[in-house]
Design a protein around this motif. Structure first.
Motif, PDB file in Angstrom:
ATOM      1  N   ALA A 101       0.864  -1.194   0.000  1.00 62.25           N
ATOM      2  CA  ALA A 101       0.000   0.000   0.000  1.00 62.25           C
ATOM      3  C   ALA A 101       0.891   1.231   0.000  1.00 62.25           C
ATOM      4  CB  ALA A 101      -0.904  -0.001   1.229  1.00 62.25           C
ATOM      5  N   SER A 102       0.562   2.179  -0.913  1.00 65.97           N
ATOM      6  CA  SER A 102       1.446   3.334  -1.068  1.00 65.97           C
ATOM      7  C   SER A 102       0.644   4.597  -1.388  1.00 65.97           C
ATOM      8  CB  SER A 102       2.443   3.064  -2.197  1.00 65.97           C
ATOM      9  OG  SER A 102       3.183   4.215  -2.509  1.00 65.97           O
ATOM     10  N   PRO A 103       1.035   5.754  -0.845  1.00 66.99           N
ATOM     11  CA  PRO A 103       0.425   7.024  -1.273  1.00 66.99           C
ATOM     12  C   PRO A 103       0.767   7.291  -2.737  1.00 66.99           C
ATOM     13  CG  PRO A 103       1.680   7.289   0.769  1.00 66.99           C
ATOM     14  CD  PRO A 103       2.051   5.958   0.196  1.00 66.99           C
ATOM     15  N   ARG A 112      -2.570  12.614  -4.518  1.00 71.72           N
ATOM     16  CA  ARG A 112      -3.775  12.350  -5.275  1.00 71.72           C
ATOM     17  C   ARG A 112      -4.560  11.147  -4.771  1.00 71.72           C
ATOM     18  NH1 ARG A 112      -3.968  14.929 -10.109  1.00 71.72           N
ATOM     19  NH2 ARG A 112      -6.162  14.321  -9.952  1.00 71.72           N
ATOM     20  N   GLY A 113      -4.006  10.345  -3.852  1.00 71.79           N
ATOM     21  CA  GLY A 113      -4.735   9.164  -3.375  1.00 71.79           C
ATOM     22  C   GLY A 113      -3.775   8.046  -3.000  1.00 71.79           C
ATOM     23  N   TYR A 114      -4.278   6.800  -3.185  1.00 73.89           N
ATOM     24  CA  TYR A 114      -3.495   5.646  -2.732  1.00 73.89           C
ATOM     25  C   TYR A 114      -3.543   4.537  -3.781  1.00 73.89           C
ATOM     26  CZ  TYR A 114      -4.203   8.068   1.683  1.00 73.89           C
ATOM     27  OH  TYR A 114      -4.245   9.016   2.660  1.00 73.89           O
ATOM     28  N   LEU A 115      -2.501   3.700  -3.724  1.00 72.03           N
ATOM     29  CA  LEU A 115      -2.406   2.533  -4.595  1.00 72.03           C
ATOM     30  C   LEU A 115      -2.257   1.302  -3.703  1.00 72.03           C
ATOM     31  CD1 LEU A 115      -1.823   1.088  -7.383  1.00 72.03           C
ATOM     32  CD2 LEU A 115       0.599   1.571  -6.926  1.00 72.03           C
ATOM     33  N   ALA A 116      -3.023   0.237  -4.033  1.00 76.14           N
ATOM     34  CA  ALA A 116      -2.897  -1.035  -3.302  1.00 76.14           C
ATOM     35  C   ALA A 116      -2.669  -2.155  -4.317  1.00 76.14           C
ATOM     36  CB  ALA A 116      -4.136  -1.314  -2.477  1.00 76.14           C
TER      37      ALA A 116
END
Length: 611
Positions: A101-103, A112-116
């Motif tokens: 999980a990363s910003p 702008r959000g997050y990546l999983a």
């Protein structure tokens, strides 16, 4: 503009085709986009998750809630989080995954959000299960560690470590079980692998269990293996404790055999001249009138008898016999053990022997039980710091004879007493203790169906009791009339002075005696037709020894073979010793007295008369 749109479409298609589950989330941690792998992993259509948070959807295993909270806290701090969790469709089995999980920031650095990203680990877990199944089936211990921290140990390894469950070991440093003296060696071996990639050679070292017990092991590096997604180092651990115990026991036995051979040779060289010395002194004491000369002859006789007794006592413990068959008289064993150890014991303690006043016979060999008694007596003396007392007593108790060795030394606490029979355990290592004495005693005693019991307390001394099966005395040791009617006797003895002493003694009590200087001459005399009531034959002779004489008599003159009474200064070859021990008839150790001879001769003549 067109190029940007194309690039965006290409990136979206690439993410769509990825085998890992990918989801994009906005600043409020709401899902804004997922790929097809996400739909397969979670069993949910894209339209049903867009705009909702993973927490609200309950995508993962509730048992992993602490993991999800860690991940959320990390990304809210702007950190990348990596870990493992379990996900799956509603109502179906969960799949293990690696979660990243990363910003997310755009090209200008704006948040702008997050990546999983979720990577299926089920194949990796299957490989791990297959590896564990293989390692569990191995007959040796196996440990998988990462920089010394244990990641896996098989059941055999747990037994070596003295641990009941895997949970008690995993995550802890392997140095907690390695003997402190071996820590530096292990660190050096690990450094060699880290620096060069070369595997060190197998090395023997010690494992110390939680109970304090030590086991010798051979650690063999097996190399780096992927385990649960991480490179770990695997070693095999072979338990050498039993092998070393047997090797030490074999070495002790070989030392005993060597000492026995030397002692038997020395005994032979002492006993032969002692035979004619005592014979001459006996005759001299009878010839001299009462006075100073007769008194001196008697004193010399006592000295010679003392030498004879010491040699006989030594022979009890150096016979080299491995067999536990047969029987022995406890009093004889105790008296010999005390005589041999008295000098050592009396430096620290008084020795007290409490005899039952009658012979008590037990199952086992004199030499082996002698080793037990000698060990117990020396242990008792070693437990006394200042002047004290060592007491030996034995008695009949039902079908057993109980032999007790008691001291008033420092004693043992409960933990030490419980480990007293454990091989290699000793509280006297700095004084040369090996920890094998009591273990050897217990093995000897149990091999003849007996048992050993220790009772002790700090400051109250120690009591060791040996319980042995009581047996009847052998027939050749039962009281026999010592008087013997005059006989025709052939004396076969190669040493002239011994021969003369024997002839004088035998003729002095009325026997008719012929002599042979060696085995060949003895066989020639018998072959000439001469008949004797008894053949008194030495065992160790040049050219043709007593064994060869006996075999030829059995083949050519069997009636005379039954009349042979063997004598020996010491049977110091394995063949001679085995031969004497196989005889049903008695035999004599030089120097012997008139009573010993009369008893043995009467037993042989009685056996001949009853056949």
């Amino acid at each position: 503009m067109v190029s940007t749109v194309v690039d965006s479409l290409l990136w979206e298609e690439a993410l769509e085709q990825a085998s890992d589950s990918i989801e994009l989330l906005d600043e409020e941690i709401r899902i804004v986009w997922v790929n097809r792998a996400f739909e397969r992993l979670h069993g949910r259509l894209r339209a049903s998750v867009i705009g909702r948070t993973p927490a609200a959807l309950q995508l993962g295993n509730l048992d992993d809630a602490p993991v999800f909270r860690q991940a959320e806290a990390a990304i809210l701090r702007g950190e990348v989080w990596r870990g493992e969790a379990r996900y799956g469709p509603p109502g179906a089995a969960f799949t293990p995954v690696e979660l990243i999980a990363s910003p997310l920031h755009d090209r200008r650095g704006r948040f702008r959000g997050y990546l999983a990203i979720k990577r299926d680990l089920s194949q990796r877990e299957q490989r791990d299960r297959e590896l564990v199944g293989l390692l569990e089936a191995l007959p040796v211990g196996v440990a998988v560690h990462q920089h010394g921290a244990l990641r896996y140990v098989n059941r055999t390894m747990l037994d070596i470590m003295g641990e009941a469950s895997e949970g008690a070991a995993l995550g802890r440093s392997m140095f907690e079980w390695l003997h402190p003296a071996d820590h530096q060696l292990v660190r050096e071996r690990m450094a060699v692998t880290d620096d060069s990639g070369r595997l060190p050679v197998p090395t023997d070292m010690r494992v110390r269990q939680a109970s304090g017990a030590e086991r010798w092991v051979r650690i063999s590096p097996m190399g780096v293996v992927p385990f649960r997604g991480e490179p770990c180092f695997c070693v095999s651990v072979l338990d050498l404790t039993q092998e070393r115990r047997e090797r030490e026991a074999t070495a002790s036995l070989e030392r005993l055999r060597t000492i026995g051979g030397v002692a038997a040779g020395v005994a032979h060289e002492i006993n032969n001249p002692l035979t004619w010395l005592l014979g001459a002194l006996d005759e001299l004491s009878r010839e001299l009138p009462d006075g100073r000369g007769a008194e001196l002859a008697k004193e010399a006789q006592l000295g010679g008898q003392r030498i004879r007794d010491v040699v006989r006592d030594l022979a009890l413990f150096t016979s080299g016999r491995d067999s536990d068959a047969g029987r022995c008289e406890v009093g004889e064993v105790v008296r010999s053990a005390v005589a041999l150890s008295r000098r050592t014991i009396e430096a620290v303690a008084e020795v007290q022997v409490e005899s039952p006043g009658r012979p008590l016979w037990v199952r086992g060999s004199t030499s082996r039980l002698g080793q037990v008694v000698l060990n117990l007596v020396l242990n008792a003396a070693g437990a006394i710091d200042d002047r004290g007392r060592v007491t030996l007593r034995w008695w009949r108790e039902g079908a057993e004879v109980v032999l007790e060795v008691e001291d008033d030394g420092v004693g043992m606490d409960e933990q030490t007493r419980a480990r007293a029979f454990e091989p290699f355990f000793t509280t006297r290592r700095e004084r040369g203790g090996t920890g094998l004495g009591l273990a050897m005693c217990q093995n000897i005693v149990t091999s003849v169906g007996g048992r050993m019991v220790l009772s002790s307390a700090p400051g109250e001394g120690t009591r060791a009791r040996v319980h042995l099966a009581c047996v009847t005395a052998p027939e050749d040791r039962l009281p026999v009339e010592a008087r013997l009617s005059p006989c025709r006797i052939l004396v076969v003895e190669d040493q002239l002075l011994v021969q003369k002493a024997l002839v004088r003694r035998l003729r002095g009590v009325g026997h008719r005696v012929a002599v042979a200087d060696d085995g060949e001459q003895a066989l020639a005399i018998v072959a000439s037709g001469a008949v004797f009531d008894l053949i008194l034959c030495d065992v160790m002779m040049p050219r043709k020894d007593g064994l060869a004489v006996y075999r030829e008599l059995c083949a050519e003159h069997p009636a005379m073979a039954r009349r042979v009474l063997f004598m020996t200064g010491a049977a110091f070859t394995d063949e001679a010793r085995a031969f004497l021990e196989s005889l049903a008839s008695p035999w004599l150790v030089k120097p012997f007295d008139d009573v010993d001879f009369a008893r043995a001769a009467a037993a042989i003549l009685d056996a001949v008369a009853t056949d």
